[in-house]
Design a protein around this motif. Structure first.
Motif, short mmCIF file in Angstrom:
data_model
loop_
_atom_site.label_atom_id
_atom_site.label_comp_id
_atom_site.label_asym_id
_atom_site.label_seq_id
_atom_site.Cartn_x
_atom_site.Cartn_y
_atom_site.Cartn_z
N VAL B 145 0.85 -1.20 0.00
CA VAL B 145 0.00 0.00 0.00
C VAL B 145 0.88 1.25 0.00
N GLU B 146 1.92 1.22 0.83
CA GLU B 146 2.83 2.36 0.94
C GLU B 146 3.58 2.60 -0.37
N LEU B 147 4.17 1.53 -0.91
CA LEU B 147 4.99 1.69 -2.13
C LEU B 147 4.14 2.09 -3.33
N LEU B 148 2.90 1.59 -3.39
CA LEU B 148 2.03 1.92 -4.52
C LEU B 148 1.32 3.25 -4.30
N ASP B 149 1.53 3.84 -3.12
CA ASP B 149 0.86 5.09 -2.75
C ASP B 149 -0.65 4.93 -2.97
#
Lengths: 205, 205
Positions: B145-149
């Motif tokens: 979730v973080e890396l894909l924003d």
């Protein structure tokens, strides 16, 4: 001529034994893995002598690759038949993706995973698993294209069908120890919507 | 006070031994599976006495679940750091999906597969793998979730992130014995395009 009635039941018994060995081999492979899944264990559980197993399958590689090949072949054929009966309409893709995902759950999939992971470090087994992998992967891909009524000449459609099968494989992994039905349904629903978008010709080139 | 300089190196040695045992356990699990991966084999390969292994990990379940937990935890942390350096732009999603897919390849993934498939039929092991599975799955999801924003309040975004991880898992399975780079790249490219569409707010509700 007179030997025919005798040979028939013997051939029948032989086929029954072979089928039982294949079923048992899949169960044993799923439960005990490649190292634990010896011919002796399969023979004992199937109630067949070790010699009789070797008559049908000379090597351990023969037995276990034949088992996956045969049982997976049956599953592909059954999924193709059942999938062809899914009624057309807006929920068709989702139902097909569910049917494809169902192939990668349960005993057969665990057995195959055990054979495939063992093959990585075992050159003899690997040489047997590679053609089996290629054949099964191709058969499953062709079936998925057919069931999804996918036009693989459209941009991205072929890759999206491959991705669908990877999703199905991954869902099977996710569900190995915790079968979380709700999660799977949400993933299938969302992916089916994206897949429909690509199948309709909106894929990336 | 005087014992401090002695204790320090001893603690250090103990940490080094522990780290070597965890690495070795993953290698052994990947190669020999759960049934073949005994504490004795790990001790021998790590050059440590069986008693020393049991000092660190009282049971076989302790050793192998700690190994997957620790090595996978490292991998998640490394992927998070590397992933955060992927530059923004149109190719960002594809690069993140590639980075996620890379987590599910190689020795650690094969070791985990062997542990998970063994856990299905082994209640003691299963009770240990379930919390590990939940913890790792949650950590990987949060990182994705973080890396894909990804804005998970948008329709379908959460399910699409889950689906992305299933594709990553499935790609790892597809590549077990035949690592077909071109196929993976095509799937990742197509998948990233569909995922971008959902991340932008066009997902199914």
């Amino acid at each position: 001529m007179t030997s025919a009635p005798v040979r028939e039941p013997r051939q029948h018994r032989s086929r029954v034994t072979r089928a039982r060995l294949l079923d048992t081999a899949v169960d044993v492979l799923a439960e005990l893995g490649w190292l634990g899944g010896t011919v002796t264990v399969v023979a004992e559980r199937a109630g067949v002598s070790r010699g009789a197993v070797q008559h049908h399958f000379p090597t351990r590689e023969d037995l276990f690759t034949a088992a996956i090949d045969h049982i997976a072949g049956d599953l592909v054929a059954r999924t193709r038949l059942d999938g062809a009966r899914i009624p057309p309409g807006p929920a068709h893709t989702e139902a097909v993706v569910e049917a494809l995902a169902a192939m990668f759950r349960g005993t057969l999939y665990r057995a195959a995973l055990n054979l495939w992971t063992a093959a990585v470090n075992d050159p003899v087994l690997r040489a047997r698993v590679i053609p089996l992998d290629l054949r099964l992967t191709a058969a499953i891909y062709d079936m998925a294209v057919e069931l999804l009524d996918a036009d693989v000449s459209l941009p991205g459609v072929s890759a999206a069908v491959e991705a669908t099968l990877d999703v199905a494989r991954g869902l099977g992994i996710s569900a190995l120890v915790i079968d979380y039905d709700e999660r799977r349904r949400a993933v299938v629903r969302q992916w089916a919507a994206s897949l429909d978008h690509v199948l309709a010709g909106n894929g990336a080139p």
